[in-house]
Design an enzyme around this catalytic site. Structure first.
Site, PDB file in Angstrom:
ATOM      1  N   GLU A  49       0.881  -1.175   0.000  1.00  0.00           N
ATOM      2  CA  GLU A  49       0.000   0.000   0.000  1.00  0.00           C
ATOM      3  C   GLU A  49       0.915   1.219   0.000  1.00  0.00           C
ATOM      4  O   GLU A  49       1.535   1.535   1.021  1.00  0.00           O
ATOM      5  CB  GLU A  49      -0.891   0.016   1.250  1.00  0.00           C
ATOM      6  CG  GLU A  49      -1.915  -1.099   1.322  1.00  0.00           C
ATOM      7  CD  GLU A  49      -2.823  -0.921   2.529  1.00  0.00           C
ATOM      8  OE1 GLU A  49      -3.443   0.146   2.668  1.00  0.00           O
ATOM      9  OE2 GLU A  49      -2.887  -1.854   3.351  1.00  0.00           O
ATOM     10  N   CYS A  55      -2.115   8.932   2.285  1.00  0.00           N
ATOM     11  CA  CYS A  55      -1.784   8.434   0.951  1.00  0.00           C
ATOM     12  C   CYS A  55      -2.827   8.855  -0.064  1.00  0.00           C
ATOM     13  O   CYS A  55      -2.521   9.025  -1.249  1.00  0.00           O
ATOM     14  CB  CYS A  55      -1.628   6.916   0.975  1.00  0.00           C
ATOM     15  SG  CYS A  55      -3.065   6.028   1.606  1.00  0.00           S
TER      16      CYS A  55
END
Length: 470
Positions: free
Chosen positions: A232, A266
């Site tokens: 991720e 993110c």
């Protein structure tokens, strides 16, 4: 490079945690113990595993406020928001428990006379989970709960910025009755050591949340061992505001998407494209919205924006802003007394960065092409949907993207063309537990969340069982 773990509070520069990191030799022993624990834990029932996770969630709920204060001290998110991360973690974990039986069930083969045939999803073995500091509870639960419910043992490496989180998690799992060594915590600050740990033969799978550069390192380190790696990674997530959008509402949502957690997510909004017909009105609405934000001490309930994580992060953000202005961008940040960091003695000593609005931007600027990871909101004027989609896809990243419009039918046609793992209409910055969280391009590899979130923690094993007749 030293493997010492020294955690500095980003708002006060006070040392919170200071101890030697786990050495490779120590990690090898941890992995051996993890392998041994796995051999017995894998035979426990799914219901027993779920019961342990349920007790963990109950214990964390009881200690939520203390954990939230500790989290604020480690990574600087305002205290008014930290408890909500723990609440959301519980919701994710509960969803992952709800789907565990179906996600781990056998897959039947075609009927064949005299045989039982199936594919079983079996645990992989010891799993290394390397978590992120910006949402340690949320990002870790994505991997930790599926890994444990699938029957694996886990070695957790918390970020050096949030080491206390890892220690607390080990404490509550132990209190909840998880068998010894099924979950172990190691502290590693040196990325070379982390790369070496990922290659230890007993470790069968690696899950990493962090920067794209860190993910590439880990993938390269484990490639010759042919072990699965779930990544991720970062993003440079775009938003497109069409000419029919509700300007005030969209401005509120995108400012939050760009500035929440000081832009250190993110899936933060890192670039905004606005149709020329409403561009000026949108910029004014963004400026008006930012006037209500308060940059300050994260331990104060009134603070909406705290420090960024480090002096290195401050320098990168400043460099991106400087680069943009040197190439023609305009600093369009509104006047807000709390943003005057230089004159605020209370926050001068911390890593405080004021939210910044940039206009007249283009794709020659670093902030439009790279991950800034800070409270910077560049806004670019476009003349058409076509131009917007082309610019949104002009990126090495592909985590999330959003389109803001009243015309949902046309909006769906636009998001179909966007190169990203998650696309939104009239929403942003929201991983949903029942949908796959996956990055395209350099934003990731593999998947967490949703029913496919278990795939990285199981191996497929085909069974052909002939009956006893001749």
């Amino acid at each position: 490079m030293s493997n010492q773990i020294r955690t500095i509070c980003p708002s006060t520069h006070r040392v919170i945690f200071d101890q030697p990191g786990t050495s490779l030799e120590e990690a090898i022993k941890v992995a051996a113990a993890s392998k041994q624990a796995f051999e017995s834990y894998r035979t426990t029932s799914l219901e027993d595993r779920k019961s342990i996770v349920k007790r963990v969630l109950d214990i964390i709920e009881q200690r939520r406020d203390d954990l939230a204060r500790e989290l604020t001290a480690q990574m600087g998110r305002p205290i008014r928001y930290c408890a909500s991360e723990i609440n959301t973690m519980r919701l994710r974990a509960e969803y992952l428990m709800d789907i565990a039986e179906e996600s781990l069930s056998d897959l039947p083969g075609r009927p064949e006379a005299g045989f039982r045939r199936m594919v079983k999803r079996v645990p992989v073995g010891p799993v290394l989970i390397a978590g992120a500091w910006n949402y340690p509870y949320l990002t870790t639960v994505n991997a930790l709960v599926p890994a444990l419910l699938a029957g694996n043992s886990v070695i957790l490496r918390p970020s050096p910025q949030t080491p206390l989180f890892g220690n607390r998690l080990l404490e509550v799992f132990t209190e909840a009755g998880l068998p010894s060594q099924v979950l172990q915590v190691i502290h590693i600050g040196n990325l070379d050591v982390l790369d070496q740990v990922a290659q230890i033969p007993e470790i069968q799978s690696v899950s990493f949340t962090g920067s794209t550069a860190g993910g590439i390192r880990l993938r390269e380190a484990t490639a010759k061992h042919i072990k699965p790696v779930n990544l991720e990674l970062g993003g440079n997530d775009p938003a497109y505001v069409r000419s029919d959008a509700d300007v005030k509402h969209v401005a509120e949502q995108l400012v939050d998407g760009a500035v929440f957690n000081s832009g250190q997510s993110c899936c933060s909004i890192e670039r905004v494209y606005v149709h020329e017909k409403i561009y000026d009105d949108f910029v004014c609405a963004v400026q008006e919205e930012l006037k209500s934000y308060k940059l300050g001490d994260p331990q104060e309930e009134s603070t909406t924006t705290g420090p960024v994580i480090s002096t290195q992060a401050m320098e990168k953000i400043a460099a991106h802003v400087k680069d943009a202005i040197a190439k023609g961008a305009v600093n369009s940040t509104p006047q807000n007394p709390s943003f005057e960091v230089a004159s605020n003695s209370q926050i001068q000593k911390g890593n405080f960065v004021s939210p910044v609005v940039l206009t007249n931007v283009n794709h020659t600027m670093a902030t439009m092409k790279e991950e800034t990871f800070g409270p910077v909101m560049p806004i670019m004027k476009v003349s058409s949907d076509e131009e917007a989609i082309t610019l949104m896809n002009d990126s090495d990243y592909g985590l999330t993207a959003s389109v803001w419009t009243k015309d949902i039918t046309h909006g769906e046609k636009l998001i179909d063309r966007i190169e990203a793992g998650t696309v939104f209409i009239n929403r942003c910055d929201y991983p949903s537990p029942d949908l796959a969280w996956t990055g395209w391009k350099t934003s990731g590899l593999g998947c967490t969340l949703g029913p496919r979130g278990y795939d990285g923690f199981v191996k497929l094993k085909s069974y052909h069982i002939k009956d006893g007749s001749a």
